[in-house]
Design a protein around this motif. Structure first.
Motif, PDB file in Angstrom:
ATOM      1  N   ARG A 201      26.700  38.917  49.549  1.00 40.74           N
ATOM      2  CA  ARG A 201      25.993  39.113  50.094  1.00 40.74           C
ATOM      3  C   ARG A 201      25.402  38.537  51.847  1.00 40.74           C
ATOM      4  O   ARG A 201      24.977  39.400  52.397  1.00 40.74           O
ATOM      5  CB  ARG A 201      24.331  38.113  49.714  1.00 40.74           C
ATOM      6  CG  ARG A 201      24.289  39.081  48.043  1.00 40.74           C
ATOM      7  CD  ARG A 201      22.830  37.985  47.364  1.00 40.74           C
ATOM      8  NE  ARG A 201      23.430  36.928  47.452  1.00 40.74           N
ATOM      9  CZ  ARG A 201      23.702  36.695  45.827  1.00 40.74           C
ATOM     10  NH1 ARG A 201      24.180  37.380  45.074  1.00 40.74           N
ATOM     11  NH2 ARG A 201      23.807  35.060  45.731  1.00 40.74           N
ATOM     12  N   LEU A 202      26.329  37.743  52.114  1.00 41.98           N
ATOM     13  CA  LEU A 202      26.705  37.163  54.088  1.00 41.98           C
ATOM     14  C   LEU A 202      27.049  38.203  54.668  1.00 41.98           C
ATOM     15  O   LEU A 202      26.647  37.990  55.763  1.00 41.98           O
ATOM     16  CB  LEU A 202      27.524  35.439  54.006  1.00 41.98           C
ATOM     17  CG  LEU A 202      26.420  34.222  52.982  1.00 41.98           C
ATOM     18  CD1 LEU A 202      27.255  33.253  53.124  1.00 41.98           C
ATOM     19  CD2 LEU A 202      24.867  34.328  53.777  1.00 41.98           C
ATOM     20  N   VAL A 203      29.048  39.174  54.129  1.00 36.98           N
ATOM     21  CA  VAL A 203      28.839  39.716  54.570  1.00 36.98           C
ATOM     22  C   VAL A 203      28.448  40.694  54.355  1.00 36.98           C
ATOM     23  O   VAL A 203      28.137  41.529  56.209  1.00 36.98           O
ATOM     24  CB  VAL A 203      30.346  40.084  53.946  1.00 36.98           C
ATOM     25  CG1 VAL A 203      30.834  40.995  54.315  1.00 36.98           C
ATOM     26  CG2 VAL A 203      31.282  38.676  53.874  1.00 36.98           C
ATOM     27  N   GLU A 204      27.234  40.995  53.756  1.00 38.15           N
ATOM     28  CA  GLU A 204      26.822  42.880  53.850  1.00 38.15           C
ATOM     29  C   GLU A 204      25.161  42.153  54.643  1.00 38.15           C
ATOM     30  O   GLU A 204      24.572  43.389  55.730  1.00 38.15           O
ATOM     31  CB  GLU A 204      26.410  43.131  52.521  1.00 38.15           C
ATOM     32  CG  GLU A 204      27.005  43.773  51.061  1.00 38.15           C
ATOM     33  CD  GLU A 204      26.634  43.332  50.322  1.00 38.15           C
ATOM     34  OE1 GLU A 204      25.072  43.471  49.825  1.00 38.15           O
ATOM     35  OE2 GLU A 204      27.364  44.818  49.544  1.00 38.15           O
ATOM     36  N   GLY A 205      24.854  41.381  54.921  1.00 34.73           N
ATOM     37  CA  GLY A 205      24.042  41.131  55.942  1.00 34.73           C
ATOM     38  C   GLY A 205      24.766  41.091  57.872  1.00 34.73           C
ATOM     39  O   GLY A 205      23.661  41.397  58.567  1.00 34.73           O
ATOM     40  N   ALA A 206      25.799  39.963  57.259  1.00 32.42           N
ATOM     41  CA  ALA A 206      26.376  39.565  58.926  1.00 32.42           C
ATOM     42  C   ALA A 206      27.478  41.129  59.706  1.00 32.42           C
ATOM     43  O   ALA A 206      27.387  40.891  60.833  1.00 32.42           O
ATOM     44  CB  ALA A 206      26.929  38.375  59.041  1.00 32.42           C
ATOM     45  N   ALA A 207      27.211  41.970  59.096  1.00 33.12           N
ATOM     46  CA  ALA A 207      28.798  42.634  59.663  1.00 33.12           C
ATOM     47  C   ALA A 207      28.278  44.467  59.056  1.00 33.12           C
ATOM     48  O   ALA A 207      27.538  44.971  58.623  1.00 33.12           O
ATOM     49  CB  ALA A 207      29.739  42.481  58.530  1.00 33.12           C
ATOM     50  N   LEU A 208      28.272  44.565  60.742  1.00 32.83           N
ATOM     51  CA  LEU A 208      28.170  46.156  60.915  1.00 32.83           C
ATOM     52  C   LEU A 208      29.658  47.453  60.058  1.00 32.83           C
ATOM     53  O   LEU A 208      29.193  48.134  59.561  1.00 32.83           O
ATOM     54  CB  LEU A 208      28.184  46.521  62.144  1.00 32.83           C
ATOM     55  CG  LEU A 208      26.829  45.760  62.788  1.00 32.83           C
ATOM     56  CD1 LEU A 208      26.765  46.477  64.225  1.00 32.83           C
ATOM     57  CD2 LEU A 208      25.536  46.114  61.989  1.00 32.83           C
ATOM     58  N   ASP A 209      30.566  46.477  60.020  1.00 29.43           N
ATOM     59  CA  ASP A 209      31.524  47.352  59.704  1.00 29.43           C
ATOM     60  C   ASP A 209      32.015  46.204  58.877  1.00 29.43           C
ATOM     61  O   ASP A 209      32.826  45.693  58.855  1.00 29.43           O
ATOM     62  CB  ASP A 209      32.583  47.556  60.800  1.00 29.43           C
ATOM     63  CG  ASP A 209      33.805  48.410  60.300  1.00 29.43           C
ATOM     64  OD1 ASP A 209      33.987  48.668  59.237  1.00 29.43           O
ATOM     65  OD2 ASP A 209      34.775  48.322  61.224  1.00 29.43           O
TER      66      ASP A 209
END
Length: 271
Positions: A201-209
């Motif tokens: 969830r942190l990755v999906e919220g922070a990363a554009l790619d």
């Protein structure tokens, strides 16, 4: 390990050493990920399988299995991994850490009821994670290009063949009964995937790619693991040259722009 497997492993590591030493030109991402088009295709395949199968199963596991039971299951698999960690600590020339991790395994396997309870950590025995890829890094084998493995995810040209050796030290894969072995492996996979749900969830919220974010995070984490959290500064970490910090640099007349670093190439007039 069979002789053909040893030959393949040696050839693969030689290639990792060669490519790791040659990947210095170009942009940092190009040097670390020259196989990016292929890696992205494998990443998309893995992501599709994960969203269709692994993630829903892991979410159901987290939703319907009591937390205390999930903690106990994770503790059992963590205890199994401590023995192989101790072996790699010894191979890396860290006997004190090897004894500590072996003590964790013995203590949790006996008084902790086969690892159902982690009593070693409260007793002051810190948990570590070491695998053969990290051991190769300590021995000086460069990571080589980034590599995404089908179904297994992020890796590198050094870490991928090291999984062959890790499999030899995996007590789960050493279970004699094929049915029990497969069930244990499946349970560990589900438990591991469930533990990644919050981080996802942190990755999906922070990363554009997501691909680049996961790649850079993996490479940085592996480098920190090889150097036990204290990696030497890389070229990317080097600070810009400032003549004011050089006590031997001659003072420049007022209004004169600062000179270029002694080691920096001077631009030529030809392109």
């Amino acid at each position: 390990m069979s002789r053909p497997a040893r030959v393949v492993l040696a050839a693969w590591l030689a290639l990792a050493w060669l490519l790791g030493g040659c990947a210095t030109a170009g942009s940092p991402s190009a040097a670390r990920d020259p196989l990016e088009p292929m890696n992205r295709a494998v990443f998309q395949f893995n992501d599709a399988v994960d969203r269709a199968v692994l993630k829903p199963v892991a979410q159901g596991y987290q939703d319907y299995i009591p937390e205390n039971l999930r903690i106990a299951i994770g503790s059992v698999f963590g205890n199994v991994a401590d023995l192989w960690t101790a072996v790699n600590q010894l191979l890396q020339g860290k006997p004190v850490e090897a004894v500590s991790d072996l003590s964790r395994f013995v203590l949790n396997s006996t008084l902790g009821l086969a690892g159902l309870a982690d009593i070693a950590t409260p007793a002051g025995l810190e948990k570590h994670h070491e695998d053969f890829g990290q051991t190769l890094g300590v021995w000086g084998v460069p990571a080589g290009p980034y590599l995404v493995l089908p179904l297994l995810g992020p890796s590198s040209l050094r870490d991928a063949p090291a999984r062959i050796v890790d499999a030899q030290g995996d007590l789960v894969l050493a279970i004699d009964s094929a049915g029990q072995r497969n069930n244990a492996y499946l349970m560990r996979t589900i438990d591991t995937r469930a533990q990644l749900l919050r981080a996802e969830r942190l990755v999906e919220g922070a990363a554009l790619d997501r691909y680049s974010f996961i790649r850079d995070g993996y490479l940085q984490r592996r480098r920190n693991q090889v150097y036990d959290g204290n990696p030497p500064p890389s070229d990317e970490d080097a600070p810009a040259y400032d003549p004011a910090d050089d006590p031997e640099a001659p003072a420049a007349p007022a209004g004169t722009p600062p000179p270029a670093p002694p080691s920096a190439p001077q631009p030529s007039g030809n392109r």
